[in-house]
Design a protein around this motif. Structure first.
Motif, PDB file in Angstrom:
ATOM      1  N   THR A  11       0.846  -1.194   0.000  1.00  0.00           N
ATOM      2  CA  THR A  11       0.000   0.000   0.000  1.00  0.00           C
ATOM      3  C   THR A  11       0.883   1.247   0.000  1.00  0.00           C
ATOM      4  O   THR A  11       1.664   1.449   0.944  1.00  0.00           O
ATOM      5  CB  THR A  11      -0.919   0.017   1.235  1.00  0.00           C
ATOM      6  OG1 THR A  11      -1.743  -1.149   1.213  1.00  0.00           O
ATOM      7  CG2 THR A  11      -1.800   1.260   1.245  1.00  0.00           C
ATOM      8  N   GLU A  50      -1.236   2.870   8.800  1.00  0.00           N
ATOM      9  CA  GLU A  50      -1.454   1.862   7.762  1.00  0.00           C
ATOM     10  C   GLU A  50      -1.165   0.461   8.292  1.00  0.00           C
ATOM     11  O   GLU A  50      -1.896  -0.487   7.993  1.00  0.00           O
ATOM     12  CB  GLU A  50      -0.599   2.157   6.525  1.00  0.00           C
ATOM     13  CG  GLU A  50      -0.813   1.189   5.380  1.00  0.00           C
ATOM     14  CD  GLU A  50      -2.244   1.111   4.885  1.00  0.00           C
ATOM     15  OE1 GLU A  50      -2.667   0.005   4.469  1.00  0.00           O
ATOM     16  OE2 GLU A  50      -2.960   2.135   4.880  1.00  0.00           O
ATOM     17  N   GLN A  54      -3.952  -2.478   8.459  1.00  0.00           N
ATOM     18  CA  GLN A  54      -3.767  -3.791   7.837  1.00  0.00           C
ATOM     19  C   GLN A  54      -3.924  -4.912   8.863  1.00  0.00           C
ATOM     20  O   GLN A  54      -4.530  -5.945   8.568  1.00  0.00           O
ATOM     21  CB  GLN A  54      -2.406  -3.858   7.150  1.00  0.00           C
ATOM     22  CG  GLN A  54      -2.339  -2.984   5.909  1.00  0.00           C
ATOM     23  CD  GLN A  54      -0.972  -2.984   5.249  1.00  0.00           C
ATOM     24  OE1 GLN A  54      -0.109  -3.795   5.568  1.00  0.00           O
ATOM     25  NE2 GLN A  54      -0.770  -2.067   4.316  1.00  0.00           N
ATOM     26  N   GLN A  57      -7.626  -5.254   9.567  1.00  0.00           N
ATOM     27  CA  GLN A  57      -8.334  -5.913   8.476  1.00  0.00           C
ATOM     28  C   GLN A  57      -8.187  -7.430   8.525  1.00  0.00           C
ATOM     29  O   GLN A  57      -9.084  -8.153   8.108  1.00  0.00           O
ATOM     30  CB  GLN A  57      -7.851  -5.378   7.125  1.00  0.00           C
ATOM     31  CG  GLN A  57      -8.333  -3.979   6.843  1.00  0.00           C
ATOM     32  CD  GLN A  57      -7.710  -3.382   5.589  1.00  0.00           C
ATOM     33  OE1 GLN A  57      -6.552  -3.632   5.268  1.00  0.00           O
ATOM     34  NE2 GLN A  57      -8.484  -2.566   4.894  1.00  0.00           N
TER      35      GLN A  57
END
Length: 102
Positions: A11, A50, A54, A57
């Motif tokens: 990403t 980030e 992640q 998620q």
């Protein structure tokens, strides 16, 4: 993408994202005087965010992920509507006649 400063597990984090975060979170004076230290600090913060995103998620339940996606879609719609109305609708001042009619 162009302007990518770092990639976190595929990403990208871009210069535009860093600048947006600085504008969003800091006053004009800090923006002007923060220099490289502020830029590096914000970039480090975006990298950390980030990584956490992640991890979330992969760890959160599908129900929670679905709820987050619904919230994200609703907020995105609100932003589009706000910008559209801001660009196309011009408010008219309340007149004395309008007040009397009310």
């Amino acid at each position: 993408p162009k302007g990518t400063l770092v990639t976190v597990n595929g990403t990208p984090i871009t210069e535009d994202e860093v600048l947006f975060s600085i504008e969003r979170n800091f006053g004009f004076t800090t923006q002007q005087t923060g220099g490289d230290a502020l830029h590096k600090s914000v970039l480090a913060s975006l990298i950390s965010a980030e990584v956490i995103k992640q991890q979330a998620q992969s760890a959160l339940s599908q129900d929670i992920l679905k709820k987050i996606n619904l919230q994200t879609a609703a907020y995105e719609s609100e932003l589009y509507i706000k910008e559209y109305l801001s660009a196309t609708v011009k408010p008219t001042p309340v007149t004395k006649e309008m007040v009397e009619a009310y």
